[in-house]
Design an enzyme around this catalytic site. Structure first.
Site, PDB file in Angstrom:
ATOM      1  N   GLU A  96      32.180  13.798  39.616  1.00 16.36           N
ATOM      2  CA  GLU A  96      33.510  13.331  40.015  1.00 16.36           C
ATOM      3  C   GLU A  96      33.472  11.848  40.378  1.00 16.36           C
ATOM      4  O   GLU A  96      32.556  11.388  41.048  1.00 16.36           O
ATOM      5  CB  GLU A  96      34.026  14.147  41.215  1.00 16.36           C
ATOM      6  CG  GLU A  96      34.191  15.633  40.924  1.00 16.36           C
ATOM      7  CD  GLU A  96      35.273  15.928  39.889  1.00 16.36           C
ATOM      8  OE1 GLU A  96      36.065  15.030  39.549  1.00 16.36           O
ATOM      9  OE2 GLU A  96      35.302  17.085  39.408  1.00 16.36           O
ATOM     10  N   CYS A 134      37.433  21.200  47.398  1.00 10.86           N
ATOM     11  CA  CYS A 134      36.368  20.298  46.934  1.00 10.86           C
ATOM     12  C   CYS A 134      36.796  18.855  47.106  1.00 10.86           C
ATOM     13  O   CYS A 134      36.050  18.028  47.640  1.00 10.86           O
ATOM     14  CB  CYS A 134      36.017  20.590  45.475  1.00 10.86           C
ATOM     15  SG  CYS A 134      35.139  22.147  45.316  1.00 10.86           S
ATOM     16  N   HIS A 165      31.096  18.793  40.318  1.00 10.62           N
ATOM     17  CA  HIS A 165      31.649  20.124  40.035  1.00 10.62           C
ATOM     18  C   HIS A 165      30.762  20.834  38.992  1.00 10.62           C
ATOM     19  O   HIS A 165      30.265  20.210  38.051  1.00 10.62           O
ATOM     20  CB  HIS A 165      33.074  20.017  39.495  1.00 10.62           C
ATOM     21  CG  HIS A 165      34.115  20.297  40.532  1.00 10.62           C
ATOM     22  ND1 HIS A 165      35.159  19.443  40.802  1.00 10.62           N
ATOM     23  CD2 HIS A 165      34.275  21.364  41.375  1.00 10.62           C
ATOM     24  CE1 HIS A 165      35.917  19.968  41.761  1.00 10.62           C
ATOM     25  NE2 HIS A 165      35.408  21.129  42.119  1.00 10.62           N
TER      26      HIS A 165
HETATM   27  N1  PCA Z   1      35.529  24.975  44.355  1.00  5.73           N
HETATM   28  C1  PCA Z   1      36.851  24.744  44.890  1.00  5.73           C
HETATM   29  C2  PCA Z   1      36.710  24.881  46.378  1.00  5.73           C
HETATM   30  C3  PCA Z   1      35.379  25.489  46.613  1.00  5.73           C
HETATM   31  C4  PCA Z   1      34.687  25.409  45.317  1.00  5.73           C
HETATM   32  O1  PCA Z   1      33.497  25.697  45.120  1.00  5.73           O
HETATM   33  C5  PCA Z   1      37.458  23.443  44.425  1.00  5.73           C
HETATM   34  O2  PCA Z   1      37.170  23.012  43.294  1.00  5.73           O
HETATM   35  O3  PCA Z   1      38.234  22.830  45.150  1.00  5.73           O
END
Ligand code: PCA
Length: 212
Positions: free
Chosen positions: A79, A142, A166
């Site tokens: 990200e 996240c 991610h």
């Molecule tokens: N993914 C979610 C919240 C917790 C996670 O592992 C997100 O992408 O916001």
């Protein structure tokens, strides 16, 4: 050198969170110089940022690499930006649903990741691991935790790199999913995480030796 790694517990329709599995599966030391501090966060918009802030205050890590699951993503997504926005598409694990709200009222609109994102990407793809840079971590937990980490570092003027990665779904979770979705094995994620942590370590070492 101490690097803080965070993952999240399962949430929504995801019975397994790849980020929790990955952080738990990583060793506590990567080599004699890299100590990994591991933290699994609840998917709770109140507690998650509080917990990460407390741990950062106490532990004063030299770098932070936060992980989360993004079911449906095809690769390791590095990200680039944390937005000062919470706009949940699903409730968090406490049932809280937040729309059109700031993560930090009066905070800046966004923070860029201070991880060496391009270097991380090149190291991963050169190792044959599917990866990409991503422009949005979404507007759920996240992104909230990513923004909170960057904000805390900024207001304290800590000179440490931090950012968010991610992950795709694990194959065993994808196999149970109603719709077909892409997946990546834990082994490959572990290989990716070790490459990225080592790259971050090298970057921190470089920065610390910079006379400026
Ligand atoms: N993914 C979610 C919240 C917790 C996670 O592992 C997100 O992408 O916001």
């Amino acid at each position: 050198m101490k690097i803080l790694l965070t993952g999240f517990e399962p949430f929504g329709e995801n019975p397994i969170n790849a980020s929790q599995r990955l952080v738990e599966a990583l060793p506590i030391t990567l080599n004699e110089n890299i100590h990994l501090q591991k933290l699994i966060l609840p998917v709770d918009e109140k507690r998650a940022p509080e917990i990460v802030q407390q741990v950062m205050d106490k532990e004063k890590p030299d770098g932070v690499m936060a992980f989360g699951l993004a079911a449906g993503r095809t690769d390791i997504s590095i990200e680039r930006v944390a937005l000062n926005l919470m706009d949940f598409q699903i409730p968090d694990n406490t049932g809280a649903s937040i729309s059109d709200a700031a993560v930090v009222s009066n905070g800046p609109a966004a923070y860029f990741s201070t991880l060496p994102v391009r270097k991380l990407l090149n190291k991963l793809t050169n190792a044959g691991i599917p990866a990409s840079l991503s422009l949005s971590a979404g507007a759920f937990l996240c992104n909230q935790v990513f923004y909170s980490i960057m904000h805390q570092i900024a207001i304290n003027k800590w000179d440490i790199p931090a950012g968010f990665i991610h992950l795709p779904t694990l194959p065993e979770a994808a196999a149970q999913n109603k719709k077909p979705i892409p997946s990546m094995s834990l082994d490959l994620m572990l290989k990716a995480a070790k490459i990225m942590i080592t790259c971050l370590y090298e970057e921190i070492t470089l920065l610390n030796n910079d006379p400026k």
